[in-house]
Design an enzyme around this catalytic site. Structure first.
Site, short mmCIF file in Angstrom:
data_model
loop_
_atom_site.label_atom_id
_atom_site.label_comp_id
_atom_site.label_asym_id
_atom_site.label_seq_id
_atom_site.Cartn_x
_atom_site.Cartn_y
_atom_site.Cartn_z
N CYS A 131 0.85 -1.18 0.00
CA CYS A 131 0.00 0.00 0.00
C CYS A 131 0.89 1.24 0.00
CB CYS A 131 -0.88 -0.01 1.24
SG CYS A 131 -2.40 0.92 1.05
N PHE B 128 5.92 19.54 -27.24
CA PHE B 128 5.46 20.60 -28.12
C PHE B 128 6.50 20.90 -29.21
CE2 PHE B 128 3.01 21.65 -24.19
CZ PHE B 128 1.75 21.47 -24.72
N ARG C 188 7.90 21.59 -32.50
CA ARG C 188 7.43 22.09 -33.79
C ARG C 188 8.63 22.47 -34.66
NH1 ARG C 188 3.76 20.29 -31.29
NH2 ARG C 188 1.68 21.17 -30.96
#
Length: 343
Positions: free
Chosen positions: A166, A324, A326
């Site tokens: 746990c 991201f 590009r």
């Protein structure tokens, strides 16, 4: 309950007219945390998710796995009180699910922060979602197939790298993965131009995407940005698995290639066709970073966002990670460029 977003320092790189500008600032990342699901005292799976609406998630997942067919098949979903993070805080990342005996037992809900349960007493889910503070601390439970009372069949465990104790959280998940890591990653310091060039080359190999517009791609690239293997699939994880599987079948998994190179006296970069970067047409989740690290890649280049746990894992393991990405810019979440000053 954990937050939906968190802030992290990110290096934003832009390319314009042959000039590179670098700006390090705070950025907002979507939080990613593991949810450990136990059914009738046995671990079934650990899945990555954004915290919140966990009761709904568990119902949908168990329905897809064939464990339940309706909401009356679950009588209780209890957050484990012993599921704590490194600072002793409850992570709300372990759910114990109790299946009904087939009689359709259903009791009123009680509110759990961020669980998607209203607490109004109306049967939105038909499940008693017990807050962690109410439940007893969960002991370590066995890991194995789950025997479903209806039909008695055994479902396969779909655990990722995790343990049965746990207290599953982002920290323990990363720790577990680091223990399973097969290779020592070789640091790389690419140029900004190399980073933005690789997704363009990946796109050129996406034949099915050009016909359909609805499929992901993954590619293994060399240190100088040449594609070695490009594969497509509707699932981004499947695309990555296909690439890694292709390398494995050719005995060219990055760690194996580098080990042979070192043993032959050539050094880690002795083979010009060594797979170094995993390039993805998708976002960078923890599971994709996990695949890259376990396969021995030095960098992961993604065209969309990275999650909080993906960034933490990349930084801990030494994996270069961009998002991201590009034609003229990208976010550098982990690692360094060959000219980090940008001046």
């Amino acid at each position: 309950m954990g937050r939906l977003t968190e802030n992290a320092r990110v290096t934003k790189v832009r390319l314009h007219a042959g000039e590179i500008s670098v700006d390090t600032r705070a950025d907002t990342l979507a939080v990613e945390e593991p949810l450990q699901i136990r059914v009738d005292g046995t671990d079934l799976t650990t899945t990555m998710r954004t915290p919140g609406n966990d009761i709904e998630l568990v119902h949908g997942l168990l329905h897809a796995e064939g464990v339940i067919t309706g909401r009356s098949d679950i009588t209780e979903a209890r957050y484990c009180a012993g599921a704590v993070g490194p600072m002793g805080e409850n992570t709300y990342n372990t759910l114990d699910v109790t299946l009904s005996d087939g009689d359709g037992v259903s009791v009123a809900d009680v509110g759990v922060p961020g669980s998607g349960v209203s607490g109004s007493g109306t049967a939105d889910t038909g499940v008693r979602a017990v807050p962690a503070a109410v439940g007893a601390s969960c002991p370590s439970l066995p890991v194995g197939g789950v025997t479903v009372p209806r039909g008695g069949r055994v479902l396969p465990v779909r655990n990722l790298v995790t343990n049965s104790a746990c207290g599953v959280c982002g920290t323990t998940t990363i720790d577990d993965l680091m223990k399973e890591k097969r290779y020592t990653l070789t640091p790389v310091h690419p140029t900004a131009e190399l980073i933005v060039a690789m997704p363009r080359l990946l796109t050129s190999g996406q034949k099915t995407f050009r016909r359909t517009g609805g499929i992901h791609a993954a590619g293994a690239f060399t240190a100088d940005g040449r594609p070695l293997v490009i594969r497509e699939d509707v699932g981004r994880h499947n695309a990555a698995d296909k690439v890694i599987g292709a390398l494995l079948l050719e005995d060219r998994l990055p760690g194996e290639v580098r080990r042979r190179a070192v043993n032959s006296g050539l050094g880690p970069d002795g083979d010009p066709d060594t797979p170094v970067y995993l390039v993805m047409s998708s976002r960078a989740s923890f599971e994709l970073v996990q695949k890259a690290v376990l396969a021995g890649f030095s960098g992961l280049v993604a065209v969309s966002a990275a999650t909080s746990l993906a960034v933490s894992m990349a930084r801990e393991s030494g994996l270069l990670l961009t998002g991201f990405t590009r034609d003229d810019r990208f976010n550098l979440y982990s690692g360094d460029l060959s000219s980090p000053s940008g001046a």
